[in-house]
Enzyme design. Structure first.
Site, short mmCIF file in Angstrom:
data_model
loop_
_atom_site.label_atom_id
_atom_site.label_comp_id
_atom_site.label_asym_id
_atom_site.label_seq_id
_atom_site.Cartn_x
_atom_site.Cartn_y
_atom_site.Cartn_z
N HIS A 217 0.86 -1.20 0.00
CA HIS A 217 0.00 0.00 0.00
C HIS A 217 0.90 1.25 0.00
CE1 HIS A 217 -2.88 2.90 1.48
NE2 HIS A 217 -3.75 2.01 1.95
N GLU A 314 -0.64 1.48 -5.37
CA GLU A 314 -0.51 0.22 -4.64
C GLU A 314 -0.42 -0.95 -5.62
OE1 GLU A 314 -3.63 0.09 -1.62
OE2 GLU A 314 -3.81 2.26 -1.76
O1 LIG Z 1 -5.42 2.14 6.02
P1 LIG Z 1 -4.96 3.39 5.33
O2 LIG Z 1 -3.50 3.48 5.16
O3 LIG Z 1 -5.56 4.62 5.98
O4 LIG Z 1 -5.58 3.35 3.87
C1 LIG Z 1 -6.97 3.30 3.68
C2 LIG Z 1 -7.31 3.25 2.20
O5 LIG Z 1 -6.54 2.22 1.60
C3 LIG Z 1 -6.75 2.04 0.20
O6 LIG Z 1 -5.96 0.97 -0.22
C4 LIG Z 1 -8.19 1.69 -0.04
O7 LIG Z 1 -8.40 1.55 -1.45
C5 LIG Z 1 -9.08 2.78 0.54
O8 LIG Z 1 -10.44 2.41 0.35
C6 LIG Z 1 -8.79 2.97 2.00
O9 LIG Z 1 -9.56 4.06 2.49
#
Ligand SMILES: O=P(O)(O)OC[C@H]1O[C@@H](O)[C@H](O)[C@@H](O)[C@@H]1O
Length: 340
Positions: A217, A314
């Site tokens: 991510h 990602e």
């Molecule tokens: O958990 P994190 O780092 O705040 O990221 C949240 C986001 O991560 C993304 O990968 C998703 O597509 C989103 O829907 C989500 O809101």
């Protein structure tokens, strides 16, 4: 000779029948079998700041070699630092196995959110967090548990000015309470010239099959109004509606994807290479093997204080991978600055 982290070494197919142990020999390489940061008996399984300084000293003794240090980082959490002679550097926190910093020629290219906490309990928000064994939404916590577990160092090496660390995450009481399977994830991170390289191997060490989804991510430092991502034109995509959270299917018809508003979009069957311009003058190539899908995310006004400063590009595997006992799955990602 250190076979461990050399780009191109190891299986690159999606499913590998054999989980080949990474054998490393030579004076500049150190490895350990069965070494653990903490016993996996605690329900939280997180490194606590008060304990981690001495822990990191222990790890440092075992794993620090030329180009690799282990220190106490923010909140006292253990952090592995790699650097090479090309002036590339990166930092990986064992809490979450997350790369929090990658500098190429002194310039930071990853982003850690200003609201990130380093308490050894919550995931560190930013850098390159793991989503495993679920990208989400789904049966367990959003993005799975790997990003809030303590990973262990199993090996370091540095051949040809290519510092490399391999981390490992194994199932434990905490993970089995959510996802009752025995698994091993090995995650290698190395610097090769200007490039940041990773390899993730998931192995089923259970007696029954399991399925998982996963992603890296990655949060990139950016000026969102100047960000473009190329390589996605013609792909099927799904936009997550910010209110209903339901995916809405469409197809990408732009050569350059931009971020003038909220974007939370999944691209299925993405190509092995996409190119990110971060709006700050850097062009980055993201090249992968095995990460079949891509996700673009910028929260826009839902994080109005800091959405302008980053973009998430990602690499994901969103159709479940099913592994039979002893099978493994491998994916690699290389991020390279391009000069233009
Ligand atoms: O958990 P994190 O780092 O705040 O990221 C949240 C986001 O991560 C993304 O990968 C998703 O597509 C989103 O829907 C989500 O809101």
């Amino acid at each position: 000779m250190a076979l461990l982290c050399k780009p191109g070494f190891g299986a690159t197919t999606t499913l590998n029948k054999e989980f080949v142990p990474r054998v490393c020999v030579g004076s500049r390489h150190q490895s350990v079998v069965g070494f653990r940061l903490r016993p996996f008996s605690n329900a939280r399984l997180c490194v606590r700041a008060t304990q981690s300084t001495s822990v990191s000293t222990g790890i440092s003794g075992q794993f620090a070699i030329a180009g690799i240090n282990v220190d106490a980082g923010e909140g006292g959490l253990p952090v592995v630092k790699l650097h090479n002679k090309q002036k590339s550097e990166c930092q990986i926190y064992l809490h979450g196995g997350v790369i929090t910093s990658w500098k190429s020629k002194g310039k930071e290219l990853l982003h850690v959110r200003p609201d990130a906490v380093f308490d050894g309990v919550k995931p560190i928000s930013g850098g390159v967090p793991h989503c495993f064994p679920q990208f989400g939404p789904g049966a367990i916590q959003q993005h799975g548990f790997a990003r809030n577990c303590s990973w262990e160092v199993v090996a370091t090496s540095n051949e040809d000015d290519t510092p490399c660390v391999t981390l490992r995450l194994v199932d434990n009481e905490y993970s089995r309470a959510m996802w009752n399977f025995k698994f091993v994830v090995k995650y290698s991170v190395w610097l090769q010239g200007d490039n940041l390289c990773t390899e993730m191997i998931v192995k089923n060490v259970d007696e029954k099959p399991f399925s998982f989804t996963t992603a890296l991510h990655t949060y990139f430092k950016a000026d969102i109004k100047g960000v473009t991502v190329t390589g996605l034109n013609g792909l099927k995509c799904f936009d997550k509606d910010p209110v209903t959270k339901e995916p809405v299917q469409s197809s990408e018809d732009r050569d350059e994807v931009t971020f003038p508003e909220f974007v939370d979009r999944i691209y299925k069957d993405a190509p092995s290479r996409v190119v990110l311009r971060n709006g700050l003058g850097d062009t980055l190539s993201l090249e992968n093997e095995g990460w079949s899908d891509a996700v673009l995310w910028n929260p826009y006004m839902t994080m109005k204080l800091y959405y302008k400063d980053f973009v998430c590009v990602e690499n994901a595997k969103l159709d479940p991978v099913t592994l039979q006992p002893r099978d493994s799955w491998t994916a690699k990602l290389t991020i390279s600055p391009l000069s233009e």
